[in-house]
Design a protein around this motif. Sequence first.
Motif, mmCIF file in Angstrom:
data_model
loop_
_atom_site.group_PDB
_atom_site.id
_atom_site.type_symbol
_atom_site.label_atom_id
_atom_site.label_comp_id
_atom_site.label_asym_id
_atom_site.label_seq_id
_atom_site.Cartn_x
_atom_site.Cartn_y
_atom_site.Cartn_z
ATOM 1 N N LEU A 113 29.421 44.494 47.087
ATOM 2 C CA LEU A 113 28.709 43.686 45.939
ATOM 3 C C LEU A 113 27.486 42.996 46.620
ATOM 4 O O LEU A 113 26.527 42.806 45.892
ATOM 5 N N LEU A 114 27.529 42.580 47.722
ATOM 6 C CA LEU A 114 26.379 41.991 48.256
ATOM 7 C C LEU A 114 25.311 42.947 48.768
ATOM 8 O O LEU A 114 23.902 42.450 48.346
ATOM 9 N N THR A 115 25.593 43.978 48.691
ATOM 10 C CA THR A 115 24.364 44.943 49.096
ATOM 11 C C THR A 115 23.581 45.462 47.882
ATOM 12 O O THR A 115 22.519 45.635 47.789
ATOM 13 N N GLN A 116 24.047 45.023 46.583
ATOM 14 C CA GLN A 116 23.329 45.063 45.509
ATOM 15 C C GLN A 116 22.868 44.123 44.806
ATOM 16 O O GLN A 116 22.293 44.036 43.823
ATOM 17 N N THR A 117 22.518 42.969 45.535
ATOM 18 C CA THR A 117 21.843 41.821 44.836
ATOM 19 C C THR A 117 20.403 42.075 44.781
ATOM 20 O O THR A 117 19.834 42.481 45.457
ATOM 21 N N SER A 118 20.087 41.582 43.486
ATOM 22 C CA SER A 118 18.768 42.062 43.039
ATOM 23 C C SER A 118 17.723 41.457 44.041
ATOM 24 O O SER A 118 16.573 42.098 44.039
ATOM 25 N N CYS A 119 17.902 40.268 44.641
ATOM 26 C CA CYS A 119 16.844 39.712 45.445
ATOM 27 C C CYS A 119 16.276 40.543 46.493
ATOM 28 O O CYS A 119 15.160 40.216 47.040
ATOM 29 N N TYR A 120 16.920 41.608 47.128
ATOM 30 C CA TYR A 120 16.832 42.276 48.365
ATOM 31 C C TYR A 120 15.672 43.156 47.899
ATOM 32 O O TYR A 120 14.911 43.947 48.739
ATOM 33 N N ARG A 121 15.347 43.480 46.646
ATOM 34 C CA ARG A 121 14.336 44.201 45.987
ATOM 35 C C ARG A 121 13.252 43.310 45.327
ATOM 36 O O ARG A 121 12.044 43.739 45.308
ATOM 37 N N TYR A 122 13.580 42.312 44.771
ATOM 38 C CA TYR A 122 12.626 41.395 44.051
ATOM 39 C C TYR A 122 11.506 40.892 44.941
ATOM 40 O O TYR A 122 10.397 40.915 44.632
#
Length: 481
Positions: A447-456
Amino acid sequence: MSQLAEYVDGLPNICGTEDQIAAVTSAPSPRITQGIDFGRIKSAFAIALHMHQPLIIAGGDLSTAEVVSNLKHMMDNPHTGDNHNASVFHWCYKRMGEFIPQLVHEGKQPRVMLDYSGCLLHGLRHMGLNDVFDNLGRITCDPAYRHCVEWLGTAWGHAVAPSTPAQDFRLHVKAWQHHFAAIFGLEALRRVKGFSPPEMALPNHPDVAYEFVKTLKDCGYRWVLVQEHSVERVADGGSLQNRHLPHLLVAQDSRGEIASIVAIIKTQGSDTKLVAQMQPYYEAKGLGRAEQAGRQIPPLVVQIGDGENGGVMMNEFPPKFLEVMREASGTDTPAVNVSEYLDYLTDLGIHETDFARIQPLHQNRIWSRFRAGQGKESLEKLIGELRREDHRFHMDGGSWTNDLSWIKGYENVLGPMESVSALFAERALGKVPASEGRYRNALFHLLLTQTSCYRYWGQGIWTDYARELCRRASTILTHDF
């Protein structure tokens, strides 16, 4: 109802009691009837506060450092960037627990909807900021205040639905329900019937949109908040006509399966400023009753914005919120929460089948050339043709902004994410009981890998966080399963 443990083996309780959670979320929600005379009012307004801080890798070598809240990193490094705002953020996360009791004790009728990501809740508890939970618990559970506050469900890791594998997005939704119930109780979870998609991101690929809506319905949600420009009318693909009335979001997949859910429209605009300045109240004051299914009902103006970001929200919102709640209480344009508004419509005999039907953006062009049930291969072929015919056509989903893609330019992140998702599905999902510690550990990292901030935030340290978390998740799934 038994109380769930908030932490299990050092990890937030995000899985393992699926049957118990399902029994609670499928039960009817208790009605909220305190203080609002819907038969008399001419219009109403609602605001929602979205709260989120990602979990990041900080404090040393990226390959070995601890996963902590970005808020902790801000507090530990106060002289970098805008990190000096960390203490204000902390207050923002708990201040509704001060405002709501104050207004209730004044005899007012405050209302607010709250959307907190699981990442934020875990990060706050991990930091020992228990005062936040004390304040929130008071207005969530105390009968004197809980009618004023409507919690909205969301995805635990703040994952954007259009570019998150459908089975994983379902895990995010269920993980949030577990975690919320473990913090505030199963009875509080029973009252959570609205859903707030992270980044207001709505899938528009038919198969993904169908799975999104089906997940929400299967998890007991009654309604979803959607961005105005991310949807279109089913009838002709046009823009919405009655934005301040409920709609019915209809999702059909390539097999011809259909799922639907009530949609509440968040209109366009600068989210944080509109909420901080309580614009929905002033817009609603200019509206009168509208016709719905042969009855005259009050329209509802709804906005959601970040509850902590920006000087306007940090500084101007508190006095404005108190001012407007005092002014609006007892008038013909009160603050309400969405579920109590929908209960009123149900009492009038108005049901979701009476609402105007909408669908995700660009789907009208698909259904004009696609016969229901033709299947996935035919659908993908048609999508390819439509893209070639018009560069503006896309299946990346709709969001709060049209100038940001969650897909383009992030292949170096999406590739590892998809690999971890496939590995989790192969080795853990349905293979290992969700109550096992190794499953919970793998799920937490997935679930952590899919946090939007890592792309935002674009390429750089944030995409490095994503790839490192993918590496850790892959290692867990390889060695422990």
